[in-house]
Scaffold this motif. Structure first.
Motif, short mmCIF file in Angstrom:
data_model
loop_
_atom_site.label_atom_id
_atom_site.label_comp_id
_atom_site.label_asym_id
_atom_site.label_seq_id
_atom_site.Cartn_x
_atom_site.Cartn_y
_atom_site.Cartn_z
N VAL A 164 1.23 -4.85 -1.19
CA VAL A 164 0.31 -4.96 -2.16
C VAL A 164 -0.67 -6.25 -2.14
O VAL A 164 -1.74 -6.31 -2.17
CB VAL A 164 1.12 -5.23 -3.77
N ALA A 165 -0.05 -7.26 -1.32
CA ALA A 165 -0.67 -8.21 -0.73
C ALA A 165 -1.82 -7.71 0.22
O ALA A 165 -2.80 -8.27 0.29
CB ALA A 165 0.24 -9.31 -0.13
N LEU A 166 -1.64 -6.65 1.11
CA LEU A 166 -2.69 -6.51 1.94
C LEU A 166 -3.77 -5.56 1.25
O LEU A 166 -4.62 -5.50 1.79
CB LEU A 166 -1.95 -5.62 3.11
N LEU A 167 -3.40 -5.00 0.06
CA LEU A 167 -4.41 -4.32 -0.73
C LEU A 167 -5.31 -5.16 -1.31
O LEU A 167 -6.37 -5.03 -1.64
CB LEU A 167 -3.62 -3.39 -1.74
N ILE A 168 -4.70 -6.26 -2.12
CA ILE A 168 -5.25 -7.15 -3.00
C ILE A 168 -6.16 -8.19 -2.19
O ILE A 168 -7.44 -8.77 -2.50
CB ILE A 168 -4.42 -7.73 -3.93
N ILE A 169 -5.28 -9.19 -1.35
CA ILE A 169 -5.79 -10.40 -1.00
C ILE A 169 -7.28 -10.08 -0.16
O ILE A 169 -8.12 -10.92 -0.19
CB ILE A 169 -4.96 -10.95 0.05
N PRO A 170 -7.29 -9.20 0.91
CA PRO A 170 -8.68 -9.05 1.49
C PRO A 170 -9.94 -8.80 0.54
O PRO A 170 -10.95 -9.42 0.79
CB PRO A 170 -8.50 -7.79 2.64
N ALA A 171 -9.51 -7.94 -0.36
CA ALA A 171 -10.61 -7.84 -1.37
C ALA A 171 -11.11 -8.86 -2.23
O ALA A 171 -11.99 -9.12 -2.38
CB ALA A 171 -10.11 -6.51 -2.31
N VAL A 172 -10.07 -9.62 -2.61
CA VAL A 172 -10.43 -10.84 -3.46
C VAL A 172 -11.09 -12.04 -2.47
O VAL A 172 -12.05 -12.58 -2.77
CB VAL A 172 -9.35 -11.61 -3.98
N SER A 173 -10.67 -11.89 -1.25
CA SER A 173 -11.37 -12.88 -0.42
C SER A 173 -12.64 -12.55 -0.09
O SER A 173 -13.71 -13.31 -0.03
CB SER A 173 -10.51 -12.92 1.27
N ALA B 277 -5.61 -3.54 -9.77
CA ALA B 277 -4.88 -4.18 -8.66
C ALA B 277 -3.34 -3.87 -8.61
O ALA B 277 -2.67 -3.47 -7.63
CB ALA B 277 -5.46 -5.32 -8.21
N LEU B 278 -2.91 -4.36 -9.97
CA LEU B 278 -1.36 -4.24 -9.83
C LEU B 278 -0.67 -2.99 -10.05
O LEU B 278 0.48 -2.95 -9.73
CB LEU B 278 -1.03 -5.44 -10.83
N VAL B 279 -1.63 -1.91 -10.19
CA VAL B 279 -0.98 -0.73 -10.04
C VAL B 279 -0.33 -0.66 -8.75
O VAL B 279 0.53 0.13 -8.51
CB VAL B 279 -2.03 0.34 -10.48
N SER B 280 -1.00 -0.89 -7.66
CA SER B 280 -0.48 -0.75 -6.66
C SER B 280 0.84 -1.39 -6.06
O SER B 280 1.70 -0.87 -5.39
CB SER B 280 -1.41 -1.25 -5.44
N ASP B 281 1.40 -2.37 -6.85
CA ASP B 281 2.75 -3.11 -7.04
C ASP B 281 3.67 -1.84 -7.36
O ASP B 281 4.64 -1.97 -6.95
CB ASP B 281 2.57 -4.44 -7.81
N ALA B 282 3.22 -1.27 -8.46
CA ALA B 282 4.38 -0.30 -9.23
C ALA B 282 4.29 0.69 -8.13
O ALA B 282 5.55 1.22 -7.89
CB ALA B 282 3.71 0.10 -10.48
N ILE B 283 3.10 1.15 -7.47
CA ILE B 283 3.49 2.52 -6.42
C ILE B 283 4.23 2.07 -5.39
O ILE B 283 5.07 2.87 -5.11
CB ILE B 283 1.92 2.60 -6.10
N SER B 284 4.11 0.77 -4.97
CA SER B 284 4.84 0.35 -3.49
C SER B 284 6.18 0.37 -3.91
O SER B 284 7.14 0.84 -3.10
CB SER B 284 3.97 -0.85 -2.93
N HIS B 285 6.70 -0.19 -5.06
CA HIS B 285 8.06 -0.53 -5.42
C HIS B 285 8.67 1.07 -5.65
O HIS B 285 10.03 1.20 -5.43
CB HIS B 285 8.21 -1.26 -6.41
N ALA B 286 7.75 2.12 -6.34
CA ALA B 286 8.32 3.36 -6.46
C ALA B 286 8.67 3.96 -5.22
O ALA B 286 9.18 5.01 -5.46
CB ALA B 286 7.17 3.99 -7.44
N THR B 287 8.31 3.61 -4.32
CA THR B 287 8.43 4.35 -2.94
C THR B 287 10.04 4.40 -2.63
O THR B 287 10.49 5.49 -2.07
CB THR B 287 7.88 3.77 -1.63
N LEU B 288 10.79 3.24 -2.90
CA LEU B 288 12.15 2.97 -2.46
C LEU B 288 13.12 4.33 -2.83
O LEU B 288 13.71 4.75 -1.72
CB LEU B 288 12.44 1.67 -2.98
#
Lengths: 401, 269
Positions: free
Chosen positions: A216-225, A41-52
């Protein structure tokens, strides 16, 4: 106001944003489920920050070639390229060095984000850069959302969903049992690349609505919910899509219902509220359900122990046990069994004796595996089987006290 | 020259002609984690229709041997062929049962879904799961005595039940070579009985079974062939020839006391 917002009566922009956010949420939820199941899940955090940095560079390049630096397609292409680079960097560092994926994520995330901020600062000093509004990509900026922006999200989200449907089997197998997936002839690297590529795609189309910090919240939170509500991965994907879509839609509507409410953060807060509710009230895996189960179990254990103690004519030391027995009318407050208590105690003792005999018999091996000290033997063995055990046990003992 | 080495040398001569028909022929396989080899230049030829045990001490590379033969871990050198063809063309012929502990049993899936994973090559990406697939999955579960658990969440299973579900998944593939990694590790007696019965029935159907195994006392009873491994291959062949006091000593070194070896009642050499 909120009702109007929820029913698309707040005008063109609000409607576009709500629809776009809902579509984004659906695709993010479904995609994020596989990231979560693969424990990436946290890889998506790296992906999103790497867009900048890609956004900044794309702007500079487009301005240098005399174009409009704010062209969304160009900016998103740039962000996709640098996010892809960030993803490869994470993969490479965790595969080729002794560093774990967490360290790789931390390093890539901060370096790319830092570089991106530097570029944005430089752009601020350019003539054409002052009004660029690139900071909007950090937390999302929906105020000036155009139909074309909403179309980008709709097409991108639909493509992501189609890919989820197409690759759901390999992605599930790779998440559950990667070794077996390889033994089945699947290419694990390619499956993981598809999973991460999907996350990357969702991140890119989500930049305009929730921004790169919160996607990243939208990728992870719905899945864990969704995980709280189901024990099936296929249902989890659907549920996560529903939760994500609902978060996007309701969050966007709330932000449209009052001036100066930010869209992205509100979407994340709605998702968090759904998560909180799931965590508390979901049957089975929810916290309350677990608490109720535990309390009930504890009560059963105490009652059973208390009855067995009464049956043996021994004093009851635990207050809670005594309270339970008195409340059930099985014992007097001084610890002496009532008429009903003696009968129940005799039954409990009889059950224990039957269990003890059943567990010695080879024929009841399977049933014996179910013994937990509470389950009445009649729920496991037939009346005939119990009669046979009783024959071996002899007549019931009298309970005194 | 010791008998073990004679045995190895004799096998070496037969290597090439046997490889063409062998369900699993491994040649010069070396795998290393970092610079330290986990297995080194291992040759082995599994006989068609045999039940072969791979045995050796902890860290001998038994699991690694299976994983490398299947391409799950990369080999530094060497290769494996399946019925004379390269691995990539023989995936349909192999069923692999990984170690039970290698997966997260809290994964959101049901027993029958795990068994259906065994048909993923057949189902491909989009073909729907039909009743006949489900029926076959239940048949496989019935063979391992788990038919009543089909709709249970896998997290509710005991260790032995998990092992049987993994075996059912392998059965669902309809393969001819079965590679099992420690199928008897930490399971109850009922499961051990059920698993060995299924494996023997597979052998009766003419399939080949290879197990990483750790319980030396059951080798003679369960298996026809044995491979003794400790980073290098020490011996291989029919149990009576390969599984001897001498080869055991060579494989386990001081880790296996003489008394323990004597308890195994091996044929004296």
């Amino acid at each position: 106001m909120l009702f109007e917002a929820l029913t698309f009566q707040l005008g063109y922009n609000a409607t576009l944003v709500a629809l776009g956010a809902a579509l984004l949420g659906i695709s993010a939820g479904a995609t994020g489920t596989f990231l979560f199941l693969r424990k990436r899940a946290l890889v998506s955090d790296a992906i999103s920050h790497a867009t900048l940095p890609g956004i900044g560079l794309a702007f500079i390049v487009m301005v240098a070639f005399g174009g409009d630096g704010r062209n969304l397609a160009g900016l998103l292409l740039g962000s996709a390229l640098s996010a892809g680079l960030g993803l490869l960097a994470v993969q490479w560092i965790s595969a080729r060095t002794r560093l774990g994926e967490d360290a790789a994520i931390g390093a890539v995330l901060s370096v790319f984000f830092g570089a991106g901020i530097v570029l944005l600062t430089v752009i601020q000093t350019m003539d054409s850069g002052r009004q660029a509004g690139l900071e909007g990509f950090l937390l999302g900026a929906t105020a000036g959302m155009l139909l074309s922006d909403a179309l980008v999200i709709a097409i991108g989200g639909a493509a992501a969903l189609a890919l989820v449907v197409l690759f759901r089997r390999p992605m599930t197998l790779a998440a559950f049992d990667p070794g077996y997936a390889v033994a089945q002839g699947m290419n694990l690297q390619r499956i993981d690349l598809a999973t991460m590529g999907l996350a990357l795609g969702v991140t890119i189309i989500g930049l305009k609505v929730v921004g790169l910090i919160l996607i990243v919240a939208l990728l992870i939170i719905p899945a864990v919910s969704a995980r709280f509500w189901t024990d099936r991965s296929d249902r989890m994907v659907v549920l996560a899509g529903v939760f994500g879509g609902l978060s996007g839609y309701v969050g966007a509507a709330i932000s449209a219902s009052a001036p100066a409410l930010p869209t992205g953060p509100l979407i994340v807060l709605v998702a968090a509220a759904l998560f909180g509710a799931s965590l508390l009230i979901a049957p089975g895996r929810g916290v309350l359900a677990a608490l109720i189960r535990h309390v009930g179990y504890r009560r059963q254990v105490h009652l059973r122990q208390g009855l067995l103690t009464l049956a043996q004519g021994l004093p009851i030391y635990e207050n809670y046990t005594l309270r339970l027995l008195t409340r059930a009318g099985l014992a007097r407050p001084d610890g002496v069994a009532t008429e009903a208590g003696r009968a129940e105690a005799a039954k409990a003792l009889r059950d224990e004796a039957r269990w003890a005999m059943a567990r010695q018999l080879q024929a009841h091996e399977a049933a014996s595996a179910l013994y937990d000290g509470l389950r009445p033997i009649a729920t496991v063995l037939t009346a005939d089987e119990i009669a046979e055990i009783d024959a071996r046990l002899g007549p019931p003992k009298q309970v005194t006290a | 020259m010791s008998d073990a080495l004679t045995l190895a040398a004799r096998d070496g001569r037969h290597v090439t002609d046997e490889a063409a028909s062998s369900p699993l022929a491994i040649r010069g396989l070396t795998v290393s984690y970092g610079q330290k080899p986990a297995i080194f230049s291992v040759d082995m030829t599994v006989e068609d229709g045999s039940m072969t045990a791979i045995i050796g001490p902890n860290g001998a590379g038994k699991s690694t041997l299976l994983k490398a033969a299947l391409g799950i871990v990369p080999a530094v050198s060497g290769s494996a062929t399946i019925y004379g063809t390269p691995l990539s063309k023989a995936r349909d012929k192999i069923a692999y049962v990984p170690q039970r502990a290698s997966v997260d049993w809290d994964f959101p899936t049901r027993v029958i879904d795990v068994v259906l994973m065994g048909m993923s090559r057949e189902l491909g990406l989009l073909r729907p799961v039909r009743t006949r697939h489900r029926v076959r999955a239940i048949e496989c579960l019935t063979r391992v005595g788990m038919q009543d658990f089909a709709t249970r969440q896998i997290g509710q299973l005991s260790g032995g039940q998990q092992q049987r579900v993994f075996l059912a998944r392998a059965l669902a593939q309809g393969a001819s070579l079965y590679l099992l990694d420690e199928p008897f590790a930490g399971v109850d007696a009922a499961t051990e009985k059920a698993v060995i019965a299924v494996l023997k029935s597979l052998r009766d159907e003419g399939k080949t079974v290879v197990c990483v195994h750790h319980d030396l006392s059951t080798i003679g009873e369960y298996f026809t062939h044995a491979v003794l491994l400790n980073i290098r291959k020490v011996a291989e062949g029919p149990v009576a020839e390969a599984f001897t006091a001498e080869t055991l000593q060579a494989t386990y070194g001081g880790r296996l006391g003489l008394a323990q070896i004597e308890q195994l009642n091996l044929r004296a050499i």
